[in-house]
Enzyme design. Structure first.
Site, PDB file in Angstrom:
ATOM      1  N   LYS A   1       0.860  -1.189   0.000  1.00 37.49           N
ATOM      2  CA  LYS A   1       0.000   0.000   0.000  1.00 37.49           C
ATOM      3  C   LYS A   1       0.887   1.227   0.000  1.00 37.49           C
ATOM      4  CE  LYS A   1      -4.463   0.927   0.256  1.00 37.49           C
ATOM      5  NZ  LYS A   1      -5.542   0.032  -0.195  1.00 37.49           N
TER       6      LYS A   1
HETATM    7  N1  GLU Z   1      -7.270   0.063  -3.422  1.00 37.21           N
HETATM    8  C1  GLU Z   1      -8.002  -1.143  -3.672  1.00 37.21           C
HETATM    9  C2  GLU Z   1      -8.081  -1.998  -2.425  1.00 37.21           C
HETATM   10  O1  GLU Z   1      -7.909  -1.528  -1.331  1.00 37.21           O
HETATM   11  C3  GLU Z   1      -7.508  -1.887  -4.895  1.00 37.21           C
HETATM   12  C4  GLU Z   1      -6.087  -2.332  -4.833  1.00 37.21           C
HETATM   13  C5  GLU Z   1      -5.570  -2.920  -6.147  1.00 37.21           C
HETATM   14  O2  GLU Z   1      -6.329  -3.079  -7.080  1.00 37.21           O
HETATM   15  O3  GLU Z   1      -4.363  -3.199  -6.196  1.00 37.21           O
HETATM   16  O4  GLU Z   1      -8.376  -3.158  -2.491  1.00 37.21           O
END
Ligand code: GLU
Length: 435
Positions: free
Chosen positions: A125
């Site tokens: 993240k």
């Molecule tokens: N931000 C989204 C989540 O928290 C998608 C993450 C992604 O597609 O890599 O799942």
């Protein structure tokens, strides 16, 4: 020979076992659920220690020239929590509330989420502390490009693949893809997902998280013996996840009786026309001033007498303070970490069925996986194919978690963590510890 990670003792040693749980700290919230699942799985202590720590944490200062000529320095993070099952995968958020603890928790949740739906990714993240609503397009572009340059050594289709999250979108992903490609000296579409369709994005990606919420909510309603037709729904958060989940649930026959965003929450027992509200938000940026319902507070929205509650905004909205007042029969966690660990037990006692975040909102990363596959294959699928494959993965994952929860007589959250941790730990055992 593979290293045996079993240590002489089977007792799990928790460094912070006796520490008071800070309910609002998302990393502690994640860890307390992790500990419970690890205990039930009788996880080997060596693997337990490995999985309790993020693999890599990067903190950078990001200088950006503002439109008025001043230079501002922003703080950015990228955390790779675990990459045993594949490249790290996870979004980037732009928000004033971003902290390292939050990014660590979100990266761990991505690891468990990818494992729950069984896609070949680890978890990561990123976040930048900023207020994107106060920045011009030019400032945001410069911020995004400099942040990308700052973490470029870890990015790549085989190492770490960002995606949109809170306050980032397709446009931001396009800048990341371009910046990475300029440094690589060739176009690398698969370095990021959630891109515009014109440059290697996948059809259906934008709606995928909300669509996934719709699929698992339907599964849960069937499981609980409640009809989808006429089921009443309150949705907290009206961004990419909440607004799409509301629209799709309405199309399935549910009655959306409340919606809310940062600016306003509205209740209308007769049902809200979600398409109309979406049009309003497109023109006005928020629900502020929308009049087709009675204005209520955010806390009132969360405690309405509805069949389904979809928290689809940020962390820590259902806490030990308001959980006892929640009246929904089913909660579908569209956001990451909307329920604190302290609230879990209260909801369980009340018999509320919770579809946990690492399952409920996994539709987004699932279609990110489809996008990555399409980019690498250079062959693109129809929207129907994307949506069908998403439905298959979401319903199968829901049923996997449900059967584990029945088998071990635990709630859906604990079952989802158990499934994820056992999948990740299996790979650790097979790979062994490199020395
Ligand atoms: N931000 C989204 C989540 O928290 C998608 C993450 C992604 O597609 O890599 O799942």
């Amino acid at each position: 020979m593979a290293t045996d990670l079993r240590l002489p003792t089977h007792k799990i040693v928790r460094p912070d076992k006796d520490r008071f749980l800070n309910e609002e700290n998302p990393f502690e919230a994640m860890m307390s659920r992790f500990d419970r699942a690890a205990e039930l799985l009788d996880l080997e202590p060596g693997i337990y220690r490995v999985l309790r720590n993020p693999e890599k944490q990067i903190i950078i200062s990001i200088p950006v020239q503002l439109d008025n000529g001043d230079v501002e320095v922003f703080t950015g993070y990228r955390v790779l929590y675990n990459t045993s099952r594949g490249p790290a995968k996870g979004g980037i958020r732009f928000d004033m509330q971003v902290t390292l603890e939050e990014v660590k928790a979100l990266a761990a949740w991505m690891t468990w989420k990818c494992a729950v739906v069984n896609i070949p990714f680890g978890g990561s993240k990123g976040g930048v502390v900023c207020d994107p609503l106060k920045m011009s397009a030019g400032e945001l572009e410069r911020l995004t490009r400099r942040y990308t340059a700052g973490i470029i050594s870890i990015l790549g289709p085989d190492s770490d693949v960002p995606a949109p999250d809170v306050n980032t979108n397709e446009r931001v992903m396009a800048w990341i893809m371009d910046t990475y490609s300029m440094h690589a000296r060739h176009t690398v579409t698969a370095v990021v997902t959630g891109k515009p369709v014109e440059m290697g994005g996948s059809l259906g990606r934008r709606e995928a998280t909300g669509r996934g919420c719709m699929f698992v909510t339907k599964e849960a309603l069937h499981h609980l013996g409640m009809p989808v037709q006429g089921a009443t729904v309150a949705v907290q958060g009206f961004g990419n996840v909440g607004s799409i989940a509301a629209q799709l649930l309405q199309r399935e026959g549910c009655k959306i009786t409340a919606i809310g965003d940062r600016s306003a929450a509205l209740h209308n027992p007769a049902g809200i026309d979600v398409e109309d509200a979406v049009r309003y938000v497109k023109q006005n940026r928020s629900l502020d001033g929308y009049t087709k319902g009675e204005l209520i507070s955010n806390d009132e929205l969360l405690t309405l007498d509805v069949d389904v509650l979809v928290p689809a905004a940020l962390e820590n909205v259902i806490t030990s303070k308001n959980a006892a007042k929640v009246r929904a029969k089913l909660i579908c966690e569209g956001a990451n970490g909307p329920t604190t660990a302290g609230a879990d037990a209260i909801l369980e006692e009340k018999g509320i069925f919770v579809i946990p975040d690492i399952l409920a909102n996994a539709g987004g990363v699932t279609v990110s996986y489809f996008e990555w596959v399409q980019d690498r294959g250079g062959y693109f699928w129809s929207e129907d194919t994307v949506n069908e494959r998403l439905r298959d993965i979401m319903t199968r994952s829901f049923r996997d978690v449900l059967s584990l929860s029945r088998q071990h007589k635990v709630n859906m959250r604990t079952a989802a963590y158990m499934l994820a941790i056992s999948r990740v730990s299996t790979v650790h055992k097979l790979r062994g510890i490199y020395a």
